[in-house]
Design an enzyme around this catalytic site. Sequence first.
Site, mmCIF file in Angstrom:
data_model
loop_
_atom_site.group_PDB
_atom_site.id
_atom_site.type_symbol
_atom_site.label_atom_id
_atom_site.label_comp_id
_atom_site.label_asym_id
_atom_site.label_seq_id
_atom_site.Cartn_x
_atom_site.Cartn_y
_atom_site.Cartn_z
ATOM 1 N N HIS A 1 -56.058 -28.534 19.473
ATOM 2 C CA HIS A 1 -57.103 -29.157 20.308
ATOM 3 C C HIS A 1 -58.458 -28.453 20.150
ATOM 4 O O HIS A 1 -59.484 -29.096 19.908
ATOM 5 C CB HIS A 1 -56.642 -29.128 21.772
ATOM 6 N N HIS B 1 -65.755 -33.499 23.239
ATOM 7 C CA HIS B 1 -64.421 -34.095 23.306
ATOM 8 C C HIS B 1 -64.387 -35.553 22.856
ATOM 9 O O HIS B 1 -63.316 -36.051 22.527
ATOM 10 C CB HIS B 1 -63.866 -33.997 24.728
ATOM 11 N N GLU C 1 -64.166 -36.789 38.570
ATOM 12 C CA GLU C 1 -64.963 -37.097 37.378
ATOM 13 C C GLU C 1 -65.766 -38.388 37.518
ATOM 14 O O GLU C 1 -65.771 -39.249 36.637
ATOM 15 C CB GLU C 1 -64.073 -37.150 36.123
ATOM 16 N N GLU D 1 -62.876 -23.793 24.229
ATOM 17 C CA GLU D 1 -63.229 -24.297 25.571
ATOM 18 C C GLU D 1 -64.145 -23.299 26.280
ATOM 19 O O GLU D 1 -65.025 -23.688 27.049
ATOM 20 C CB GLU D 1 -61.966 -24.544 26.415
ATOM 21 N N ARG E 1 -42.685 -39.272 44.729
ATOM 22 C CA ARG E 1 -44.083 -39.495 45.156
ATOM 23 C C ARG E 1 -44.863 -38.193 45.361
ATOM 24 O O ARG E 1 -45.861 -38.168 46.090
ATOM 25 C CB ARG E 1 -44.153 -40.351 46.418
ATOM 26 N N LYS F 1 -56.206 -32.041 36.634
ATOM 27 C CA LYS F 1 -55.884 -33.162 35.739
ATOM 28 C C LYS F 1 -54.464 -32.969 35.225
ATOM 29 O O LYS F 1 -54.115 -31.874 34.753
ATOM 30 C CB LYS F 1 -56.847 -33.218 34.555
ATOM 31 N N ARG G 1 -68.482 -33.888 36.515
ATOM 32 C CA ARG G 1 -67.339 -33.329 35.776
ATOM 33 C C ARG G 1 -67.307 -33.793 34.326
ATOM 34 O O ARG G 1 -66.705 -33.140 33.466
ATOM 35 C CB ARG G 1 -66.021 -33.688 36.497
HETATM 36 N N1 GLY Z 1 -60.670 -30.676 30.529
HETATM 37 C C1 GLY Z 1 -61.734 -31.302 31.193
HETATM 38 C C2 GLY Z 1 -61.552 -31.444 32.661
HETATM 39 O O1 GLY Z 1 -60.664 -30.843 33.224
HETATM 40 O O2 GLY Z 1 -62.286 -32.175 33.278
#
Ligand code: GLY
Length: 354
Positions: free
Chosen positions: A258, A237, A226, A179, A115, A137, A230
């Site tokens: 990518h 993308h 997000e 990026e 966990r 993320k 965000r």
């Molecule tokens: N790669 C996009 C983000 O981290 O929100």
Amino acid sequence: MNTIDALGHRIVFSENGYATLNEQLAQKQYSKLFLLVDSHTHEHCAAYFLQQLSSTQDIEIIEIEPGEAHKQIDTCMGVWETLSDFGGDRKSLLINLGGGVVTDLGGFVAATFKRGIDFVNVPTSLLAMVDAAVGGKTGVDLGVLKNQIGVITPPTLVLVDPQYLQTLPEQEFRSGYAEMLKHGLIADPAYFEQLSAYPPKEVVLLTAIHHSIHLKNEVVLKDPKEAHLRKILNFGHTLGHAIESYFLTVTDRPTLLHGEAIAIGMILEAYLSTRICGLPIASAERIKEVFSAIYPKVDFDSAVIEGVLDLLQHDKKNTHGSINYVLLSTIGTPEIDVAVSEDLYPEAFAFYQA
Ligand code: GLY
């Protein structure tokens, strides 16, 4: 380079970064230390990294296969089992030393093992430094569909050491650079123009890595989950992920990295921006000119376009059956949740091809 304060943790750089990691190891007294690598970072980065640690505690190295094709739940199974076999418990630490696949997958493994255990990201590719390792993320792909399984869980530390870029192949470097160009397009037009001079001089690159992380971190701090802002980080993308997934499925064309795929996505979405958000066509032309000078041209015949558009339907950002784009009204001014009429896609691909 100055430390950047992120969500409940710090992003630290080079020598100061190793000093901070060594302090964390001394203070937290972890029961077990694990280092996740792929075969490339095992060979090129692990020895150097381990030399920077002052702890005398044993560290178990867990190696996974390199590449996006291995960013799958099966790979996580292997890592979870190894953590368990080697006595990993809730007080263990996982250090992810690698590119975006290692930091995304390792973060997910750590966020879910028992966990949730602490993890540290030590990105070794430009892409991971300026994007994947920053912002919390984590996750894996579901077949060819990108990042469908995952959680947002911040690491306890991100340690960025540009030294690792010395062994990075040029194609991988360019992938991460896309990026950084994106950060300019969504937040800082002068930065985009500065980055258009490729390849960057070393001193420019070091400042730029810090600036890109700062720009991304500012967005993440305002909207970590997000819900709204965000989403601007997804410029390029929506189509870029579909293109990347398509080239992973076909066997007769080389796979795109990518950044190579999202570079195309940004040109296509710049064109859509001219049609929907009022981006001046001269700005879209400039975006195309900059990316075309850095990234190889890909040929999209009608079968490829059809395959890419099929995959679009699976994009995880779809809500209520429509596809939501991030587009630009000017360079530096993104708009989120923009709907795009399907009949604009052929024009966008024609703009890219022309
Ligand atoms: N790669 C996009 C983000 O981290 O929100």
